[in-house]
Design an enzyme around this catalytic site. Sequence first.
Site, PDB file in Angstrom:
ATOM      1  N   ASN A 231       0.846  -1.194   0.000  1.00  5.62           N
ATOM      2  CA  ASN A 231       0.000   0.000   0.000  1.00  5.62           C
ATOM      3  C   ASN A 231       0.882   1.244   0.000  1.00  5.62           C
ATOM      4  O   ASN A 231       2.104   1.145   0.042  1.00  5.62           O
ATOM      5  CB  ASN A 231      -0.949  -0.035   1.196  1.00  5.62           C
ATOM      6  CG  ASN A 231      -0.199  -0.041   2.507  1.00  5.62           C
ATOM      7  OD1 ASN A 231       0.454   0.928   2.848  1.00  5.62           O
ATOM      8  ND2 ASN A 231      -0.269  -1.161   3.225  1.00  5.62           N
ATOM      9  N   ARG A 232       0.260   2.394  -0.031  1.00  8.29           N
ATOM     10  CA  ARG A 232       1.009   3.625  -0.276  1.00  8.29           C
ATOM     11  C   ARG A 232       1.438   4.357   0.993  1.00  8.29           C
ATOM     12  O   ARG A 232       1.867   5.496   0.931  1.00  8.29           O
ATOM     13  CB  ARG A 232       0.151   4.561  -1.140  1.00  8.29           C
ATOM     14  CG  ARG A 232      -0.143   3.968  -2.503  1.00  8.29           C
ATOM     15  CD  ARG A 232      -1.145   4.815  -3.267  1.00  8.29           C
ATOM     16  NE  ARG A 232      -0.719   6.198  -3.402  1.00  8.29           N
ATOM     17  CZ  ARG A 232      -1.525   7.209  -3.691  1.00  8.29           C
ATOM     18  NH1 ARG A 232      -2.818   6.987  -3.850  1.00  8.29           N
ATOM     19  NH2 ARG A 232      -1.061   8.423  -3.809  1.00  8.29           N
TER      20      ARG A 232
END
Length: 436
Positions: A231-232
């Site tokens: 994820n970011r």
Amino acid sequence: MRIVLGVTGGIAAYKAAHVLRGLRERGHAVRVVPTEAALRFVGAPTWEALSGEPVSTTVFEGVENVEHVRIGHEADLVVVAPATADLLARARAGMADDLLTATLLTATCPVVVAPAMHTEMWFNAATVDNVATLRARGWTVIEPASGRLTGADTGPGRLPEPDDIIQAALAATGRSAAPDSADASTVTPVAPADDSRTDESRADGALSGASVIVSAGGTREPLDPVRFLGNRSSGKQGAALAAAAATAGARVTLIAANVDSDVLASLPAGVDIEHVSTTAELEAACTAHASSADVIVMAAAVSDYRPAAAAQHKMKKTGDDLTIALVENPDILRGLVELRDAGRTRTGQLLVGFAAETGSHDTSAESLAQAKLLRKGCDLLVFNDVSGDRAFGHDDNAVVVYRAGADGAEEVARSEGSKAHVSNDVIAAVAAERSR
Ligand code: CTP
């Protein structure tokens, strides 16, 4: 300040000489009150030479000055380092069978103790109970460090480094580790992260002596040796929270899931860092700390699923569409709540969740966050709105902090600005929740 330095009979008594020197170098007057056993490790001449004050262990010396009452009365701060399991037990029981325990009974100033003992003693139910009681009475009990103990064994129970003890002790009186007079070159103050300087005094000391675990970053689940499902999350918010908690006087461990080194470089000295990558590793690290943490802040973005199996070799394209089977990961925060509710963690442990929500066509992001707080069972939930690409990787953030009240989610704080600023507000909300 007039400081009493209690020293008890453990192998780490020699480190107290460095605590003494550090306090003296900061301009404080220090009276050392060792126990009889402490003098078997480090003798009275050392304490007298370094402090410039007389040393006695019993209430039968200096009787004309009623020393056993006067020393405690006159002190602005009492620090006991190292504090053995025996000292904790005697202090908890209110005994006054030597000068140190008599001083502890008469002191009305902040008391900070730094236990040091074998891991088994630290985790023994009697010690756990004594520590909880002393904390409930307002004492600051510093979490022991983990590492090599007297023999070849390792584990929690080591006396923290003298500078960390000094910092926690002075924080308990609302002071920083800066010198009272002269010679700033002997001190290494903790650097506040980014622009947190303006907020520092507000947070300073609010979590004094507490053990705080912060998870940060985002977990990655390997698909093959070169690819992952991730994820970011950059870990900036978690790192800023760790810095804010350290500034507030806590002993902080940051569990960093794939956080860039430049983000970690912004952490103040003294924050321990543990590196993890997958959800399973993050879960193991969090669970290992669960029994001794006062606060756990789950700021990490955790992958809810992982590939059912990671390929051993780099996957090759086949010309066909690819379907990857995923299995659900454990909910780490939920697991921590269950451990806490089963009484297997430190009494009064506070669990803080994060929720990055975008909302959906029929539900607002806020109401999703409020529902998440109740579903997860944590004490506080920090909500940030990530619709429109906010939060991830940026230096600014906007959050609302909810607490689990009797009638559902209650808003306790709202903050917007740099991640450092937001972190100070979140840590202030954590400290407020702990003292409710
Ligand atoms: N969290 C966790 N373990 C997971 C997933 C999330 O501990 N497997 C923690 C996060 O660190 C965060 C909080 O739970 O503090 C909320 O994370 P989020 O991803 O928003 O929640 P989910 O449980 O994944 O809920 P949903 O998928 O319904 O949004």
